[in-house]
Design a protein around this motif. Structure first.
Motif, short mmCIF file in Angstrom:
data_model
loop_
_atom_site.label_atom_id
_atom_site.label_comp_id
_atom_site.label_asym_id
_atom_site.label_seq_id
_atom_site.Cartn_x
_atom_site.Cartn_y
_atom_site.Cartn_z
N GLY A 170 -16.02 -12.54 -0.90
CA GLY A 170 -17.34 -12.37 -0.32
C GLY A 170 -17.82 -10.95 -0.12
O GLY A 170 -18.78 -10.71 0.61
N PHE A 171 -17.17 -9.97 -0.76
CA PHE A 171 -17.68 -8.60 -0.71
C PHE A 171 -17.50 -7.98 -2.09
O PHE A 171 -17.04 -8.66 -3.02
CB PHE A 171 -16.98 -7.78 0.38
N SER A 172 -17.90 -6.74 -2.25
CA SER A 172 -17.77 -6.06 -3.54
C SER A 172 -17.25 -4.65 -3.35
O SER A 172 -17.54 -4.00 -2.33
CB SER A 172 -19.13 -5.99 -4.26
N LEU A 173 -16.48 -4.19 -4.31
CA LEU A 173 -16.18 -2.76 -4.40
C LEU A 173 -17.43 -2.07 -4.92
O LEU A 173 -18.03 -2.51 -5.89
CB LEU A 173 -15.02 -2.51 -5.36
N ILE A 174 -17.83 -0.97 -4.26
CA ILE A 174 -19.06 -0.32 -4.68
C ILE A 174 -18.85 1.11 -5.18
O ILE A 174 -19.79 1.72 -5.68
CB ILE A 174 -20.13 -0.30 -3.56
N SER A 175 -17.62 1.62 -5.07
CA SER A 175 -17.44 3.01 -5.45
C SER A 175 -16.05 3.30 -5.97
O SER A 175 -15.08 2.61 -5.65
CB SER A 175 -17.71 3.94 -4.25
N GLY A 201 -20.24 3.02 -8.37
CA GLY A 201 -20.69 4.37 -8.67
C GLY A 201 -19.57 5.36 -8.40
O GLY A 201 -18.71 5.12 -7.54
N GLN A 202 -19.57 6.48 -9.11
CA GLN A 202 -18.55 7.51 -8.92
C GLN A 202 -18.96 8.50 -7.84
O GLN A 202 -20.08 9.03 -7.86
CB GLN A 202 -18.29 8.27 -10.22
#
Length: 336
Positions: A170-175, A201-202
């Motif tokens: 239920g969540f996401s890696l964003i970076s 994103g980096q």
């Protein structure tokens, strides 16, 4: 200061972030560190990156005190977990549930905040089941102690596996937070395409290659006194790979490129990173406020194709591009 979205999230961060890896709590006194943070705020930086391992927790404490009294909602505060903190006991490192839960609480105390905007896995932990790590991160997010989760120096395959589990929970890696600069481009062939596909994103560290891309290190000459190359607490080890004459000669060829673009060498290096695909922010460090002032002038700079080509021509074959080097950032055993 320009701001960008972090990956596919709705979080906006300053495209130049301030980091305190090798400075706060170790290289510079706290008054100087605080002055750099205040200057970062004055020039529009809203994003601050640290980690519990920096100066063995001291850097987080310094940053927390430096930001005390600022409107919390106007800042994006990032920290990380994995490397050894404290006395180095059997559970003082890694990405086990125990270490993550204890570490987030300790980081929040040191940073004097109820939550961090981004909590990052500082390396991939091969000794902990990834399901355990991702479940712990999911619980950190649900508890409100971190708003988003990211990774640092993970391979494309590790990112793919981690993102799949994160989305199930239920969540996401964003970076992703890798090393990246004109000289070190190992993420371009695998990590960046995977991140673009998966919505990360980096947030890159060392865009000036530990100071080498400022041009202050000259081929055939002794390193300047007081520079990072003379710091035995960590700076000299990290910069040593770039102090070869062939690298320094190539960097010297960038001086007319920077001059023609109306930029300092440091500004050219940071602007180059910000003009590359999939970049959300470049992290700068500083031991003096004027370094912050100089570096942030790279924000909003567009480098045309001729300038980008001239940079490649100047650096030639000293650029490191081997994608397999990212995998070597994963420790073979949990640190102690």
């Amino acid at each position: 200061m320009e701001h960008r979205y972090l990956g596919n999230s709705g979080l906006k961060i300053s495209e130049i972030a301030y980091g305190n890896w090798l400075t706060h709590g170790s290289q510079v006194e706290e008054d100087a560190a605080t002055a750099c943070v205040r200057q970062a705020l004055d020039v529009g930086i809203t994003t601050f990156d640290t980690a519990d391992v920096y100066a063995n927790t001291k850097a987080e404490s310094v940053l927390g005190r430096a930001l005390a009294g600022e409107r919390r909602e106007s800042l994006e505060i990032f920290t990380k977990v994995y490397w050894t903190t404290g006395p180095g006991g059997p559970n003082d490192s890694g990405l086990s549930r125990k270490h993550i839960m204890e570490s987030i609480n300790a980081s929040l105390t040191r940073l004097q905040t109820d939550y961090v905007d981004l909590y990052q896995a500082h390396r991939f932990d091969i000794e902990t089941p990834l399901e355990e790590t991702m479940q712990a991160f999911a619980d950190v997010v649900r508890s409100g102690k971190a708003l988003y989760i990211g990774v640092s120096e993970w391979t494309a395959d590790q990112i793919r596996e981690g993102q799949a589990l994160a989305r199930e929970l239920g969540f996401s890696l964003i970076s992703s937070q890798p090393q990246y600069s004109m000289l070190w481009r190992v993420i371009e062939d695998e990590v960046v395409p995977a991140s673009e596909e998966l919505g990360l994103g980096q947030i890159v560290w060392s865009p000036i290659a530990q100071g080498v891309l400022t041009g202050k290190y000259k081929p055939g000459q002794a390193v300047p006194e007081g520079s990072r190359a003379t710091d035995e607490s960590g700076g000299s080890q990290n910069i040593s790979r770039w102090l070869r004459d062939d690298v320094l000669e190539a960097v010297a060829r960038l001086e007319p490129v920077a001059a023609d673009a109306g930029l300092s060498m440091a500004q050219l290096a940071v602007a180059w990173v910000l003009n590359r695909p999939n970049i959300s922010a470049a992290i700068i460090g500083a031991s003096r406020p004027e370094q912050v002032t100089d570096n942030v002038k790279a924000s909003g700079v567009t480098l045309d194709d001729d300038v980008m080509a001239a940079i490649d021509d100047a650096l030639g074959d000293v650029v490191v591009r081997d994608a397999s080097l990212t995998a070597k950032q994963t420790p073979g055993t949990r640190p102690t």
